[in-house]
Design an enzyme around this catalytic site. Sequence first.
Site, PDB file in Angstrom:
ATOM      1  N   GLN A   1      72.704 103.688  21.131  1.00  0.00           N
ATOM      2  CA  GLN A   1      73.680 102.610  20.896  1.00  0.00           C
ATOM      3  C   GLN A   1      75.103 103.157  21.008  1.00  0.00           C
ATOM      4  O   GLN A   1      75.294 104.376  21.028  1.00  0.00           O
ATOM      5  CB  GLN A   1      73.449 102.016  19.502  1.00  0.00           C
ATOM      6  CG  GLN A   1      72.190 101.174  19.407  1.00  0.00           C
ATOM      7  CD  GLN A   1      72.037 100.512  18.040  1.00  0.00           C
ATOM      8  OE1 GLN A   1      72.303 101.140  17.028  1.00  0.00           O
ATOM      9  NE2 GLN A   1      71.604  99.262  18.024  1.00  0.00           N
TER      10      GLN A   1
ATOM     11  N   TYR B   1      58.703  96.113  10.575  1.00  0.00           N
ATOM     12  CA  TYR B   1      59.704  95.759  11.575  1.00  0.00           C
ATOM     13  C   TYR B   1      59.000  95.778  12.923  1.00  0.00           C
ATOM     14  O   TYR B   1      58.196  96.664  13.198  1.00  0.00           O
ATOM     15  CB  TYR B   1      60.872  96.763  11.581  1.00  0.00           C
ATOM     16  CG  TYR B   1      61.835  96.510  12.733  1.00  0.00           C
ATOM     17  CD1 TYR B   1      62.742  95.448  12.672  1.00  0.00           C
ATOM     18  CD2 TYR B   1      61.793  97.298  13.886  1.00  0.00           C
ATOM     19  CE1 TYR B   1      63.598  95.189  13.736  1.00  0.00           C
ATOM     20  CE2 TYR B   1      62.645  97.041  14.952  1.00  0.00           C
ATOM     21  CZ  TYR B   1      63.553  95.979  14.876  1.00  0.00           C
ATOM     22  OH  TYR B   1      64.380  95.722  15.942  1.00  0.00           O
TER      23      TYR B   1
ATOM     24  N   ASP C   1      72.083  93.028  22.259  1.00  0.00           N
ATOM     25  CA  ASP C   1      70.798  92.454  22.663  1.00  0.00           C
ATOM     26  C   ASP C   1      70.807  91.323  23.696  1.00  0.00           C
ATOM     27  O   ASP C   1      70.552  91.539  24.861  1.00  0.00           O
ATOM     28  CB  ASP C   1      70.039  91.980  21.418  1.00  0.00           C
ATOM     29  CG  ASP C   1      69.881  93.072  20.376  1.00  0.00           C
ATOM     30  OD1 ASP C   1      70.816  93.871  20.193  1.00  0.00           O
ATOM     31  OD2 ASP C   1      68.837  93.135  19.733  1.00  0.00           O
TER      32      ASP C   1
ATOM     33  N   GLU D   1      75.505  88.599   9.006  1.00  0.00           N
ATOM     34  CA  GLU D   1      75.455  89.440  10.208  1.00  0.00           C
ATOM     35  C   GLU D   1      76.452  88.930  11.258  1.00  0.00           C
ATOM     36  O   GLU D   1      77.166  89.711  11.874  1.00  0.00           O
ATOM     37  CB  GLU D   1      74.019  89.380  10.741  1.00  0.00           C
ATOM     38  CG  GLU D   1      73.685  90.345  11.839  1.00  0.00           C
ATOM     39  CD  GLU D   1      72.241  90.184  12.310  1.00  0.00           C
ATOM     40  OE1 GLU D   1      71.540  89.265  11.812  1.00  0.00           O
ATOM     41  OE2 GLU D   1      71.817  90.967  13.178  1.00  0.00           O
TER      42      GLU D   1
ATOM     43  N   GLN E   1      74.105  92.022   5.256  1.00  0.00           N
ATOM     44  CA  GLN E   1      74.071  92.969   6.380  1.00  0.00           C
ATOM     45  C   GLN E   1      74.995  94.139   6.020  1.00  0.00           C
ATOM     46  O   GLN E   1      76.188  93.951   5.754  1.00  0.00           O
ATOM     47  CB  GLN E   1      74.559  92.243   7.643  1.00  0.00           C
ATOM     48  CG  GLN E   1      74.570  93.061   8.901  1.00  0.00           C
ATOM     49  CD  GLN E   1      73.208  93.125   9.603  1.00  0.00           C
ATOM     50  OE1 GLN E   1      72.293  92.367   9.251  1.00  0.00           O
ATOM     51  NE2 GLN E   1      73.066  94.019  10.558  1.00  0.00           N
TER      52      GLN E   1
ATOM     53  N   TRP F   1      69.585 102.296  11.620  1.00  0.00           N
ATOM     54  CA  TRP F   1      70.056 102.035  12.986  1.00  0.00           C
ATOM     55  C   TRP F   1      71.271 102.916  13.275  1.00  0.00           C
ATOM     56  O   TRP F   1      72.103 103.152  12.372  1.00  0.00           O
ATOM     57  CB  TRP F   1      70.460 100.573  13.149  1.00  0.00           C
ATOM     58  CG  TRP F   1      69.432  99.723  13.832  1.00  0.00           C
ATOM     59  CD1 TRP F   1      69.424  99.326  15.128  1.00  0.00           C
ATOM     60  CD2 TRP F   1      68.257  99.140  13.234  1.00  0.00           C
ATOM     61  NE1 TRP F   1      68.318  98.545  15.392  1.00  0.00           N
ATOM     62  CE2 TRP F   1      67.575  98.420  14.242  1.00  0.00           C
ATOM     63  CE3 TRP F   1      67.692  99.179  11.963  1.00  0.00           C
ATOM     64  CZ2 TRP F   1      66.387  97.741  14.016  1.00  0.00           C
ATOM     65  CZ3 TRP F   1      66.501  98.503  11.727  1.00  0.00           C
ATOM     66  CH2 TRP F   1      65.868  97.795  12.752  1.00  0.00           C
TER      67      TRP F   1
END
Length: 453
Positions: free
Chosen positions: A114, A88, A177, A415, A430, A39
Amino acid sequence: MDGTGDARGLLRERAAAVLRGNDAGGWTRAAPHLYPHQWSWDSAFIAIGWAHLDVGRALFELEQLFAAQWPSGLVPHVVFRAGPGEPYFPGPEWWDATRLAAPGLPVQTTGICQPPVHALALRRIWELTPQARRPQVRERIRALFPQLVKWHRYLATQRDPEASGLVTVYHPWEGTDNSPRWDRALARIEVAQPGPYTRLDASQLGDPSQRPTNWDYDRYLWLVGQLRKHRYDDAEIYREYPFLIKDVFFSAVLVAANAALLDLAGVAGASNADQGELARWMDRGREGLARCLDPESGLCADYDVRGGERIRLRTFAGFAPLFARTADTGQLAAQLRLLDSGDFCGDPRLRWRLLPSTSPAEPAFEPRNYWRGPVWPIINWLLSDSLTRLGRSGRAEELRRDSLAQIAADGEFAEYFEPFTGKPLGSPRQSWTAAVTLDWLARDDAGAAAQPG
Ligand code: 2M8
């Protein structure tokens, strides 16, 4: 956290083990199982973590990410690198992005981006590079620097055709999100039928209440279909696509990132033209954010371009001037007061005085649900780093200590965290949580000054 050297040493070892465990050889999974690929902004935080273990490996993380940069300059939000044994959803077939917009790219990617924290990582890597390794690292920074400038140029132009200083986001997956900031814009999409699909996230986590709803996912996936239809063409998206938001947090990160590139200009041998451009984008960003300050609440407000309205909600993004490292002392003082007010870190119910993703006073607040309330370590890292650079090291130090206490109490590098109980939520192990832990611990070892902020 037990403040002894032993406890810190153990936490450091365990954080390093998380990065090593998620290392796929040159790039790092954002988390095992739930996020098996590379990511974009995770990679930048991860690089900061690696820099404490091996600066060469840290640079490689960024180099691998930028190997997937599009011709337009966009750095994709996911680079699909995991094998078929690590599923995923949604995978590359939902995006078809490289074929449509970046043919010739050796890897499959998504077609959105992002927050540009990468320059912050590059600067931190340089700060942490031992003298003996500086010549080699300098060479690699020189090679990477133009790609970062191209990335920022994409954001400052294609994502801001109005030259407002504010970046337009196209999708909730461009950072936070299911933040309530997007609720009204998503609610305008009445018919979202993306076709049949099966989510993996909620079952992988075992608790759907910590994740976005199916209503959200219908809209997320439908929007991906619209972007695909427009072949990820920014001009066409701007004309026809239904979800365009001027995101103050994203814009603030770009301001801070432009400043970081300017800090590295000497190391990277940046041209005068590049430096001039970076300085212009930085100033324009600060001015744009100043225009978004809501005089009533004192918070910065996003702007819904399609809806033609400001998004007035109490979320972490309201502190955009802090994340941007505003130079205006009046604004700074007012924002710091708000930060510790009862709506945010001063809420007496909070387990630690950390910034929650959404204010507990906000009707949309949900303490266990993803970006709708929980505390995210990376957001608090960004805030504490900003406050340090703004000369507010006292408050920065409290954020650092409380964050470490929260992470150490869990021990699993969660996370995100429930703000009242401090309970770990989301994925364990994470990567970016482990990475910022390593950075915070090193600041401890360096004897971070605990001066009044
Ligand atoms: C979360 O987002 C992904 C989609 O990109 C997901 O929910 O599947 C967000 O927290 C995002 O900001 C983060 O980069 C990503 C990986 O940690 O997970």
